[in-house]
Scaffold this motif. Structure first.
Motif, PDB file in Angstrom:
ATOM      1  N   TYR A 133     -37.058 -90.561 -92.338  1.00 55.22           N
ATOM      2  CA  TYR A 133     -37.172 -91.674 -93.524  1.00 55.22           C
ATOM      3  C   TYR A 133     -36.275 -92.537 -94.024  1.00 55.22           C
ATOM      4  O   TYR A 133     -35.319 -91.310 -95.342  1.00 55.22           O
ATOM      5  N   ASP A 134     -35.638 -93.693 -94.193  1.00 52.31           N
ATOM      6  CA  ASP A 134     -34.971 -93.834 -94.784  1.00 52.31           C
ATOM      7  C   ASP A 134     -35.380 -94.728 -96.507  1.00 52.31           C
ATOM      8  O   ASP A 134     -35.928 -95.584 -96.629  1.00 52.31           O
ATOM      9  N   SER A 135     -34.905 -93.382 -97.470  1.00 55.19           N
ATOM     10  CA  SER A 135     -35.908 -93.891 -98.731  1.00 55.19           C
ATOM     11  C   SER A 135     -35.320 -95.353 -99.217  1.00 55.19           C
ATOM     12  O   SER A 135     -35.842 -95.380-100.288  1.00 55.19           O
ATOM     13  N   GLN A 136     -34.314 -95.918 -98.864  1.00 58.58           N
ATOM     14  CA  GLN A 136     -33.983 -97.665 -99.263  1.00 58.58           C
ATOM     15  C   GLN A 136     -34.900 -98.531 -99.057  1.00 58.58           C
ATOM     16  O   GLN A 136     -35.327 -99.095 -99.914  1.00 58.58           O
ATOM     17  N   SER A 137     -34.884 -98.607 -97.523  1.00 59.60           N
ATOM     18  CA  SER A 137     -36.458 -99.382 -96.942  1.00 59.60           C
ATOM     19  C   SER A 137     -37.209 -98.987 -97.151  1.00 59.60           C
ATOM     20  O   SER A 137     -38.393-100.189 -96.763  1.00 59.60           O
ATOM     21  N   TYR A 194     -51.594 -93.529-101.069  1.00 62.57           N
ATOM     22  CA  TYR A 194     -50.378 -94.061-101.407  1.00 62.57           C
ATOM     23  C   TYR A 194     -49.141 -93.686-102.676  1.00 62.57           C
ATOM     24  O   TYR A 194     -49.654 -94.108-103.522  1.00 62.57           O
ATOM     25  N   ASP A 195     -48.186 -93.613-102.545  1.00 57.41           N
ATOM     26  CA  ASP A 195     -47.333 -93.149-103.383  1.00 57.41           C
ATOM     27  C   ASP A 195     -45.912 -93.841-103.519  1.00 57.41           C
ATOM     28  O   ASP A 195     -45.657 -94.285-102.822  1.00 57.41           O
ATOM     29  N   GLU A 196     -46.245 -94.631-105.021  1.00 53.58           N
ATOM     30  CA  GLU A 196     -45.668 -96.348-105.202  1.00 53.58           C
ATOM     31  C   GLU A 196     -43.835 -95.406-104.741  1.00 53.58           C
ATOM     32  O   GLU A 196     -43.278 -96.024-104.580  1.00 53.58           O
ATOM     33  N   ALA A 197     -43.781 -94.467-105.867  1.00 51.41           N
ATOM     34  CA  ALA A 197     -42.514 -94.036-105.551  1.00 51.41           C
ATOM     35  C   ALA A 197     -41.440 -93.690-104.612  1.00 51.41           C
ATOM     36  O   ALA A 197     -40.193 -93.890-104.077  1.00 51.41           O
ATOM     37  N   THR A 198     -42.514 -93.019-103.477  1.00 52.27           N
ATOM     38  CA  THR A 198     -41.704 -92.967-102.351  1.00 52.27           C
ATOM     39  C   THR A 198     -42.108 -93.849-101.048  1.00 52.27           C
ATOM     40  O   THR A 198     -41.513 -93.855 -99.919  1.00 52.27           O
TER      41      THR A 198
END
Ligand code: ZN
Length: 142
Positions: free
Chosen positions: A54-58, A131-135
């Motif tokens: 999981y690419d946390s940027q994209s 759904y979690d906005e931050a991640t």
């Protein structure tokens, strides 16, 4: 820390069929047994594998494919509910013929050579994924 106390209702031991897709077999079993909460442990081997990072940027998964026979060193997951259905979140660690390890978030396309499972059903102690906005991920609504 947010958590919830759960109790074990039932534990299953079995093996999934040779040549079938590991994630699809897990999903089939959870639906068949109506397991909405619990955990998964699998060891065995695969003839090929697809797993994700999981690419946390994209906020997207990068897919990694390995087209070779590998040992399943460890494959663990949890079971909760997403959109009203059982949802397994599973990670896999694999080793090639030199003992080199790879791993990530289990994706469809991982084909079973042999897979022995222990699946624990926590019964009615279900957790819902939202759904979690931050991640950008669907995480437990505790
Ligand atoms: Zn994951």
């Amino acid at each position: 820390m947010e958590c919830k106390t759960v109790s074990i209702e039932k534990r299953f031991m079995g093996r999934f069929p040779h040549g079938s897709d590991l994630l699809q077999e897990i999903n089939k079993f959870l639906t068949q047994e109506n397991i909405l909460s619990g955990e998964i442990r699998i060891i065995g081997a695969v003839s090929k594998a697809v797993f994700g990072y999981y690419d946390s940027q994209s906020k997207n998964y990068i897919y990694i494919s390995k087209n070779e026979h590998m040992e399943i060193l460890n494959c663990v997951g949890n079971i909760s509910v997403k959109d009203g259905k059982p949802f397994p979140h599973v990670h896999i660690a694999l080793a090639d013929k030199n003992g080199k390890a790879y791993g990530g978030h289990l994706m469809e396309g991982t084909i079973i050579f042999a897979a022995e499972f222990v699946i624990t059903d926590y019964g009615d102690n279900k957790l819902e994924r939202v759904y979690d906005e931050a991640t950008g991920l669907y995480l437990w609504n505790i």
